[in-house]
Write a protein that holds these residues in place. Structure first.
Motif, PDB file in Angstrom:
ATOM      1  N   PRO A   1      78.289 -10.124  -5.324  1.00 17.77           N
ATOM      2  CA  PRO A   1      77.137 -10.553  -4.534  1.00 17.77           C
ATOM      3  C   PRO A   1      76.359 -11.641  -5.266  1.00 17.77           C
ATOM      4  O   PRO A   1      76.304 -11.660  -6.504  1.00 17.77           O
ATOM      5  N   LEU A   2      75.765 -12.566  -4.499  1.00 19.39           N
ATOM      6  CA  LEU A   2      74.946 -13.641  -5.065  1.00 19.39           C
ATOM      7  C   LEU A   2      73.507 -13.439  -4.633  1.00 19.39           C
ATOM      8  O   LEU A   2      73.215 -13.304  -3.439  1.00 19.39           O
ATOM      9  N   LEU A   3      72.613 -13.416  -5.616  1.00 21.52           N
ATOM     10  CA  LEU A   3      71.173 -13.334  -5.365  1.00 21.52           C
ATOM     11  C   LEU A   3      70.571 -14.670  -5.780  1.00 21.52           C
ATOM     12  O   LEU A   3      70.809 -15.130  -6.888  1.00 21.52           O
ATOM     13  N   VAL A   4      69.782 -15.288  -4.915  1.00 18.50           N
ATOM     14  CA  VAL A   4      69.228 -16.610  -5.199  1.00 18.50           C
ATOM     15  C   VAL A   4      67.712 -16.566  -5.092  1.00 18.50           C
ATOM     16  O   VAL A   4      67.162 -15.981  -4.154  1.00 18.50           O
ATOM     17  N   GLY A   5      67.026 -17.193  -6.056  1.00 22.13           N
ATOM     18  CA  GLY A   5      65.579 -17.268  -6.023  1.00 22.13           C
ATOM     19  C   GLY A   5      65.081 -18.597  -6.548  1.00 22.13           C
ATOM     20  O   GLY A   5      65.769 -19.281  -7.310  1.00 22.13           O
ATOM     21  N   ASN A   6      63.888 -18.971  -6.136  1.00 22.22           N
ATOM     22  CA  ASN A   6      63.243 -20.173  -6.646  1.00 22.22           C
ATOM     23  C   ASN A   6      62.903 -19.984  -8.121  1.00 22.22           C
ATOM     24  O   ASN A   6      62.493 -18.908  -8.550  1.00 22.22           O
ATOM     25  N   ASP A   7      63.071 -21.045  -8.926  1.00 25.94           N
ATOM     26  CA  ASP A   7      62.871 -20.910 -10.371  1.00 25.94           C
ATOM     27  C   ASP A   7      61.439 -20.539 -10.738  1.00 25.94           C
ATOM     28  O   ASP A   7      61.210 -19.720 -11.634  1.00 25.94           O
ATOM     29  N   ALA A   8      60.458 -21.124 -10.042  1.00 23.81           N
ATOM     30  CA  ALA A   8      59.065 -20.808 -10.355  1.00 23.81           C
ATOM     31  C   ALA A   8      58.737 -19.368  -9.975  1.00 23.81           C
ATOM     32  O   ALA A   8      58.012 -18.665 -10.695  1.00 23.81           O
TER      33      ALA A   8
ATOM     34  N   THR B   1      54.306 -18.097  -7.671  1.00 17.66           N
ATOM     35  CA  THR B   1      54.474 -16.908  -6.851  1.00 17.66           C
ATOM     36  C   THR B   1      53.307 -15.962  -7.048  1.00 17.66           C
ATOM     37  O   THR B   1      52.637 -15.981  -8.085  1.00 17.66           O
ATOM     38  N   LEU B   2      53.074 -15.136  -6.058  1.00 20.84           N
ATOM     39  CA  LEU B   2      52.161 -14.009  -6.161  1.00 20.84           C
ATOM     40  C   LEU B   2      53.017 -12.780  -6.411  1.00 20.84           C
ATOM     41  O   LEU B   2      53.956 -12.507  -5.654  1.00 20.84           O
ATOM     42  N   ILE B   3      52.705 -12.052  -7.480  1.00 14.63           N
ATOM     43  CA  ILE B   3      53.482 -10.874  -7.851  1.00 14.63           C
ATOM     44  C   ILE B   3      52.665  -9.623  -7.563  1.00 14.63           C
ATOM     45  O   ILE B   3      51.535  -9.486  -8.032  1.00 14.63           O
TER      46      ILE B   3
ATOM     47  N   ASP C   1      52.857  -5.645  -8.031  1.00 15.05           N
ATOM     48  CA  ASP C   1      53.562  -4.541  -8.705  1.00 15.05           C
ATOM     49  C   ASP C   1      54.962  -4.951  -9.154  1.00 15.05           C
ATOM     50  O   ASP C   1      55.944  -4.211  -8.983  1.00 15.05           O
ATOM     51  N   GLY C   2      55.056  -6.149  -9.728  1.00 18.13           N
ATOM     52  CA  GLY C   2      56.309  -6.617 -10.298  1.00 18.13           C
ATOM     53  C   GLY C   2      57.259  -7.262  -9.327  1.00 18.13           C
ATOM     54  O   GLY C   2      58.327  -7.734  -9.715  1.00 18.13           O
ATOM     55  N   ILE C   3      56.889  -7.334  -8.029  1.00 19.13           N
ATOM     56  CA  ILE C   3      57.772  -7.882  -6.994  1.00 19.13           C
ATOM     57  C   ILE C   3      57.126  -9.136  -6.402  1.00 19.13           C
ATOM     58  O   ILE C   3      55.945  -9.115  -6.046  1.00 19.13           O
ATOM     59  N   PRO C   4      57.881 -10.240  -6.264  1.00 16.47           N
ATOM     60  CA  PRO C   4      57.293 -11.454  -5.693  1.00 16.47           C
ATOM     61  C   PRO C   4      57.069 -11.326  -4.193  1.00 16.47           C
ATOM     62  O   PRO C   4      57.906 -10.764  -3.478  1.00 16.47           O
ATOM     63  N   ALA C   5      55.940 -11.836  -3.731  1.00 16.32           N
ATOM     64  CA  ALA C   5      55.663 -11.893  -2.294  1.00 16.32           C
ATOM     65  C   ALA C   5      56.375 -13.130  -1.758  1.00 16.32           C
ATOM     66  O   ALA C   5      55.848 -14.245  -1.819  1.00 16.32           O
ATOM     67  N   SER C   6      57.583 -12.941  -1.244  1.00  9.60           N
ATOM     68  CA  SER C   6      58.446 -14.079  -0.927  1.00  9.60           C
ATOM     69  C   SER C   6      58.280 -14.614   0.479  1.00  9.60           C
ATOM     70  O   SER C   6      58.875 -15.638   0.826  1.00  9.60           O
ATOM     71  N   GLY C   7      57.480 -13.956   1.312  1.00 12.17           N
ATOM     72  CA  GLY C   7      57.256 -14.457   2.655  1.00 12.17           C
ATOM     73  C   GLY C   7      58.282 -13.955   3.653  1.00 12.17           C
ATOM     74  O   GLY C   7      59.232 -13.252   3.306  1.00 12.17           O
ATOM     75  N   ALA C   8      58.107 -14.363   4.920  1.00 12.78           N
ATOM     76  CA  ALA C   8      58.950 -13.861   6.002  1.00 12.78           C
ATOM     77  C   ALA C   8      60.400 -14.291   5.862  1.00 12.78           C
ATOM     78  O   ALA C   8      61.314 -13.564   6.250  1.00 12.78           O
ATOM     79  N   THR C   9      60.629 -15.480   5.306  1.00 14.59           N
ATOM     80  CA  THR C   9      62.001 -15.997   5.219  1.00 14.59           C
ATOM     81  C   THR C   9      62.458 -16.224   3.790  1.00 14.59           C
ATOM     82  O   THR C   9      63.524 -16.787   3.560  1.00 14.59           O
ATOM     83  N   GLY C  10      61.640 -15.806   2.821  1.00 15.68           N
ATOM     84  CA  GLY C  10      62.017 -15.980   1.424  1.00 15.68           C
ATOM     85  C   GLY C  10      61.559 -17.279   0.816  1.00 15.68           C
ATOM     86  O   GLY C  10      61.870 -17.580  -0.340  1.00 15.68           O
TER      87      GLY C  10
ATOM     88  N   GLY D   1      58.357 -18.291   0.355  1.00 18.55           N
ATOM     89  CA  GLY D   1      56.968 -18.258  -0.083  1.00 18.55           C
ATOM     90  C   GLY D   1      56.793 -18.828  -1.481  1.00 18.55           C
ATOM     91  O   GLY D   1      57.745 -18.974  -2.239  1.00 18.55           O
ATOM     92  N   GLY D   2      55.556 -19.173  -1.829  1.00 16.75           N
ATOM     93  CA  GLY D   2      55.246 -19.656  -3.168  1.00 16.75           C
ATOM     94  C   GLY D   2      55.289 -21.155  -3.322  1.00 16.75           C
ATOM     95  O   GLY D   2      55.176 -21.663  -4.443  1.00 16.75           O
ATOM     96  N   GLU D   3      55.416 -21.898  -2.237  1.00 15.88           N
ATOM     97  CA  GLU D   3      55.429 -23.365  -2.336  1.00 15.88           C
ATOM     98  C   GLU D   3      53.989 -23.885  -2.386  1.00 15.88           C
ATOM     99  O   GLU D   3      53.535 -24.629  -1.517  1.00 15.88           O
ATOM    100  N   TYR D   4      53.293 -23.500  -3.440  1.00 19.31           N
ATOM    101  CA  TYR D   4      51.875 -23.845  -3.542  1.00 19.31           C
ATOM    102  C   TYR D   4      51.640 -25.341  -3.659  1.00 19.31           C
ATOM    103  O   TYR D   4      50.594 -25.851  -3.274  1.00 19.31           O
ATOM    104  N   GLY D   5      52.610 -26.052  -4.204  1.00 20.24           N
ATOM    105  CA  GLY D   5      52.451 -27.490  -4.351  1.00 20.24           C
ATOM    106  C   GLY D   5      52.347 -28.215  -3.034  1.00 20.24           C
ATOM    107  O   GLY D   5      51.928 -29.381  -2.991  1.00 20.24           O
ATOM    108  N   HIS D   6      52.690 -27.547  -1.942  1.00 21.33           N
ATOM    109  CA  HIS D   6      52.647 -28.188  -0.638  1.00 21.33           C
ATOM    110  C   HIS D   6      51.485 -27.686   0.212  1.00 21.33           C
ATOM    111  O   HIS D   6      51.481 -27.842   1.435  1.00 21.33           O
TER     112      HIS D   6
END
Length: 393
Positions: A180-187, A218-220, A222-231, A233-238
Motif C-alpha cells: 500500500p502507498l500512503l501519501v501526504g504533504n511534506d509540511a 497543518t493543524l494537529i 491529538d497527534g492527527i493532522p486535520a486534512s480536510g474533506a479531500t485530504g 487541508g493545510g494550504e495556508y500559503g494560499h
C-alpha cells in the motif's frame, strides 16, 4: 451478523496491543512500567499484552536500568524480525528514504539527487528504491509512506509548484510490489513529527508552519493532522493574507505565499524573482548589516507573524511550531516578529499567547512524519490481527 460480531470482537482484542505499540513509537526506549502508567493498565494486563507482542515477533523486552527501589521493569523495543515501513520524501532537487521499525527510528537512510525532473523518470527511480527495500526486508515490509512537496489528494499529486508538476498519479511508486502507498504533504507530515516526538509533543492542538517556497503547514489534533474533506487541508500559503493585486501560481490572488519567502524579499529589494527563492533568502541572512536587506527582512517577518496571529485567532492552538525559513526570519527580526504577532491577536489571546517554538526535527520532519503515519497504518487492530495470521506465526 455473527461473522461481523466476531470480527468486531477480534479487533477489540487487538486495540490494547495497538495502543502499546503507539507508545513505543512516540517514546523510543519506553519501559513496560511507563506504558502501563500512560495507558492506565494493570500490571497483569500489561504483562499479558507484551507477552503476546513478543510471541508475534512485534516487540522484545530487555531489563531496564535499575532505578532504585521498586519492581524491576523492562524496556520495550521492536523485534528484529518485526514489521517495517519505508518512509520516503520527494523534494525539488532530490528524494530521501529510510526504513522504520515500530519505534519510529530511521535506519538505512539514503538521499539521491534527481537525474531528471520528468515525472515518469522520478517515479521510476522511487519505485526502484521500493523494490530494493522489498528485496532486502521481504514480507516484513508492509507499507510505503511518501511525503511530497505539493498538494495531495489520496494518492494523487494535485499541484506541485516547486517541482513544476500538475495532476499526477503517484501509485506507480509501488506498482508491482503489492504494497500500500500512503501519501501526504511534506509540511503536514512535518507537523505530525513535531506533534508526536518534537516541539509540540503533548499538545492536544498544535499549529505547524514551514516556510520554503511559500508556506505550508497543518493543524494537529491529538497527534492527527486535520486534512480536510479531500485530504488537501493545510494550504495556508494560499489564504488571502497578501496583496490581491498579485496573482499566485496556484491560480488565486493575494496569497500569503507571495509575502513571506525569497520572492517577497527580492520584490522588496527591487530585484527580479529568483530561480531558487529558498537559497536566495538564505544568502540575504548573511547581509543583514545592509539597511535595504534588513528592511526587506523586517517586512517579510511582519507579514509572517501577522498571518500566524490570524491562524491562532482561527484555531486557538496550544502551541505553534515553525520550520524552514520561518526560523531564521524570526531570528533576524525578533522584535518585529513579536510586535506583529501580538498586534494581530485578539485581545483575550494576548494575555497568554500560544508559544511559538522552533521545530525540533527541521530537515528530517517530513520523513519522520511519513514514518509516523506509516506506523499508524500497520499498527491498527485490524493490521495487527492480519500480522498474527501470517503463516510464520
Amino acid at each position: 451478523m455473527r461473522a461481523e460480531q466476531r470480527r468486531g470482537e477480534r479487533r477489540g482484542q487487538w486495540q490494547t496491543a495497538a495502543d502499546v505499540l503507539a507508545q513505543v513509537a512516540r517514546q523510543p526506549g519506553i519501559t513496560r512500567a511507563a506504558v502501563a502508567k500512560e495507558l492506565k493498565l494493570s500490571t497483569s494486563s500489561t504483562t499479558e499484552v507484551t507477552a503476546r507482542l513478543r510471541d508475534l515477533q512485534l516487540l522484545t523486552e530487555t531489563p531496564a536500568p535499575s532505578q532504585g527501589r521498586g519492581r524491576p521493569t523492562t524496556v520495550l523495543r521492536p523485534h528484529p524480525r518485526g514489521p517495517v515501513i519505508l518512509a520516503m520524501e520527494l523534494q525539488q532537487a532530490d528524494w530521501q528514504s529510510a526504513v522504520v521499525s515500530l519505534d519510529g527510528v530511521l535506519v538505512d537512510q539514503q538521499s539521491t539527487r534527481h537525474r531528471s525532473r520528468r515525472p515518469d523518470a522520478v517515479l521510476a527511480v522511487l519505485r526502484a528504491g521500493v523494490e530494493r527495500a522489498k528485496a532486502q526486508y521481504g514480507d516484513r515490509l508492509l507499507a510505503v509512506s511518501l511525503a511530497v512537496a505539493g498538494t495531495v489528494r489520496e494518492n494523487r499529486l494535485m499541484q506541485a509548484t516547486t517541482l513544476g508538476w500538475s495532476a499526477l498519479d503517484l501509485s506507480p511508486v509501488v506498482a508491482g510490489t503489492g504494497l500500500p502507498l500512503l501519501v501526504g504533504n511534506d509540511a503536514t507530515l512535518s507537523g505530525v513529527a513535531e506533534a508526536r516526538t518534537g516541539a509540540a509533543a503533548g499538545a492536544g492542538t498544535a499549529l505547524h508552519l514551514i516556510v520554503e517556497v511559500g508556506v505550508g503547514g497543518t493543524l494537529i489534533l491529538d497527534g492527527i493532522p486535520a486534512s480536510g474533506a479531500t485530504g488537501a487541508g493545510g494550504e495556508y500559503g494560499h489564504m488571502p493574507f497578501g496583496d490581491r493585486s498579485r496573482s499566485c501560481p496556484c491560480g488565486a490572488r493575494g496569497c500569503w505565499d507571495l509575502e513571506i519567502d525569497g520572492r517577497a524579499l527580492a520584490r522588496h529589494l527591487g530585484e527580479s524573482e529568483p530561480d531558487d527563492p529558498y537559497g536566495y533568502a538564505e544568502t540575504l541572512f548573511q547581509r543583514l548589516d545592509e539597511k535595504p536587506v534588513a528592511r526587506a527582512v523586517d517586512l517579510v517577518t511582519a507579514a509572517l507573524a501577522a498571518g500566524i496571529a490570524g491562524l491562532v485567532n482561527a484555531y486557538d492552538p496550544e502551541v505553534v511550531t515553525l520550520g524552514g525559513l520561518a526560523i531564521p526570519l524570526r531570528a533576524a527580526a525578533p522584535t518585529t516578529f513579536a510586535t506583529a504577532y501580538l498586534e494581530g491577536l485578539m485581545t483575550f489571546h494576548r494575555v497568554s499567547p500560544p508559544a511559538v517554538l522552533d521545530s525540533t526535527h527541521q530537515e528530517t520532519g517530513p520523513l519522520r512524519g511519513a514514518a509516523a503515519l506509516g506506523l499508524d497504518h500497520i499498527t491498527t487492530s485490524t493490521a495487527l490481527a492480519a500480522w498474527s495470521d501470517r503463516p510464520s506465526h
